[in-house]
Design a protein around this motif. Structure first.
Motif, PDB file in Angstrom:
ATOM      1  N   ARG A  84       0.833  -1.211   0.000  1.00  0.00           N
ATOM      2  CA  ARG A  84       0.000   0.000   0.000  1.00  0.00           C
ATOM      3  C   ARG A  84       0.868   1.262   0.000  1.00  0.00           C
ATOM      4  NH1 ARG A  84      -5.394  -0.673   1.571  1.00  0.00           N
ATOM      5  NH2 ARG A  84      -5.404   1.168   2.910  1.00  0.00           N
ATOM      6  N   ILE A  85       1.928   1.263   0.809  1.00  0.00           N
ATOM      7  CA  ILE A  85       2.838   2.409   0.864  1.00  0.00           C
ATOM      8  C   ILE A  85       3.581   2.562  -0.457  1.00  0.00           C
ATOM      9  CG2 ILE A  85       4.951   3.282   1.947  1.00  0.00           C
ATOM     10  CD1 ILE A  85       3.875   1.901   4.578  1.00  0.00           C
ATOM     11  N   LEU A  86       4.104   1.466  -0.962  1.00  0.00           N
ATOM     12  CA  LEU A  86       4.861   1.536  -2.212  1.00  0.00           C
ATOM     13  C   LEU A  86       3.970   1.911  -3.395  1.00  0.00           C
ATOM     14  CD1 LEU A  86       7.305  -1.474  -1.757  1.00  0.00           C
ATOM     15  CD2 LEU A  86       7.768   0.980  -1.438  1.00  0.00           C
ATOM     16  N   LEU A  92       2.591   8.290  -7.489  1.00  0.00           N
ATOM     17  CA  LEU A  92       3.100   9.661  -7.534  1.00  0.00           C
ATOM     18  C   LEU A  92       4.232   9.796  -8.542  1.00  0.00           C
ATOM     19  CD1 LEU A  92       2.983  10.642  -3.764  1.00  0.00           C
ATOM     20  CD2 LEU A  92       1.420  11.345  -5.581  1.00  0.00           C
ATOM     21  N   GLY A  93       5.032   8.753  -8.689  1.00  0.00           N
ATOM     22  CA  GLY A  93       6.091   8.771  -9.702  1.00  0.00           C
ATOM     23  C   GLY A  93       5.522   8.898 -11.101  1.00  0.00           C
ATOM     24  N   ARG A 178      11.265   5.434  -5.306  1.00  0.00           N
ATOM     25  CA  ARG A 178      10.843   4.056  -5.024  1.00  0.00           C
ATOM     26  C   ARG A 178      11.898   3.340  -4.183  1.00  0.00           C
ATOM     27  NH1 ARG A 178       6.915  -0.138  -5.956  1.00  0.00           N
ATOM     28  NH2 ARG A 178       8.012  -1.995  -5.309  1.00  0.00           N
ATOM     29  N   ASP A 179      13.164   3.506  -4.538  1.00  0.00           N
ATOM     30  CA  ASP A 179      14.249   2.868  -3.790  1.00  0.00           C
ATOM     31  C   ASP A 179      14.282   3.377  -2.341  1.00  0.00           C
ATOM     32  OD1 ASP A 179      16.609   1.068  -3.920  1.00  0.00           O
ATOM     33  OD2 ASP A 179      17.696   2.926  -3.424  1.00  0.00           O
ATOM     34  N   LEU A 180      14.136   4.681  -2.166  1.00  0.00           N
ATOM     35  CA  LEU A 180      14.096   5.242  -0.813  1.00  0.00           C
ATOM     36  C   LEU A 180      12.887   4.731  -0.029  1.00  0.00           C
ATOM     37  CD1 LEU A 180      15.189   8.921  -1.510  1.00  0.00           C
ATOM     38  CD2 LEU A 180      16.416   7.239  -0.110  1.00  0.00           C
ATOM     39  N   ALA A 181      11.749   4.625  -0.691  1.00  0.00           N
ATOM     40  CA  ALA A 181      10.537   4.132  -0.028  1.00  0.00           C
ATOM     41  C   ALA A 181      10.713   2.681   0.412  1.00  0.00           C
ATOM     42  CB  ALA A 181       9.329   4.268  -0.950  1.00  0.00           C
ATOM     43  N   GLU A 182      11.337   1.870  -0.430  1.00  0.00           N
ATOM     44  CA  GLU A 182      11.589   0.474  -0.042  1.00  0.00           C
ATOM     45  C   GLU A 182      12.489   0.410   1.183  1.00  0.00           C
ATOM     46  OE1 GLU A 182      13.022  -1.663  -3.462  1.00  0.00           O
ATOM     47  OE2 GLU A 182      11.073  -1.557  -4.460  1.00  0.00           O
TER      48      GLU A 182
END
Length: 190
Positions: A84-86, A92-93, A178-182
């Motif tokens: 859900r977060i990703l 947004l990307g 995306r990488d930071l979110a992961e």
């Protein structure tokens, strides 16, 4: 035979302001807003008390729509809080990469509205509190040790992603976000 009903002056002002403040910023002139809406100046003051009230109402209306988009994006990703977060960051990307993207209307409003007492600031603060709550719920469900702090970090990531999309299009900011979110989702898990 069908007849179409033209929206009233209040609605026409809101629609015009929502479009013009996004594409041209909250500094758009009153005359341009009135012309686009096809209304008299009196309507602006009767319905909103002036341009400041109109801008605050446009931000309020946009908040409801945008928060619903966040919820829909998360719901479409299923029940796993990580997914859900990703999904939010991925969506947004895509939005930030669109050629018609002009940035985050809330961040732009906060930067442009120099009067700290402008009613628009309370709307943007409430918008961010709502997003923070949505994100903190997901981090709590994920078992994150510091869900509120992780939500703060995700809000910074979201603001950065949207700002980069507006100021540096086509630079790979979506993949970096995306990488930071992961990393953020994986860090702090109990």
């Amino acid at each position: 035979m069908s007849t179409s009903v033209k929206p009233g002056p209040r609605e026409r002002l809101l629609l015009a302001a929502q479009e013009l403040t996004y594409s041209q910023g909250v500094g758009i002139g009153v005359d341009a807003l009135l012309k686009e809406a096809g209304v008299a100046r009196r309507s602006l003051y009767e319905h909103f008390g002036g341009k400041d009230g109109l801008i605050a109402e446009v931000l309020r209306r946009s908040t409801a729509e945008d928060v619903e988009r966040y919820r829909s994006t998360m719901d479409a990703a299923g029940d796993d809080p990580r997914d859900r977060i990703l999904a939010v960051v991925d969506r947004l990307g895509v939005i930030a990469a669109d050629p018609g993207f002009h940035g985050c209307r809330y961040l732009a409003a906060d930067l442009a509205l120099t009067d700290p007492d402008h009613p628009g600031h309370e709307v943007t603060r409430e918008y961010r509190r709502t997003l923070h709550g949505l994100f903190a719920e997901e981090f709590t469900a994920l078992g994150h040790a510091r869900p509120g702090f992780a939500a703060d970090q995700l809000l910074l990531l979201v603001d950065g992603l949207l700002a980069a999309g507006a100021t540096r299009p086509g630079t790979g900011h979506a993949a970096a976000a995306r990488d930071l979110a992961e990393h953020l989702v994986g860090a702090g898990r109990a």
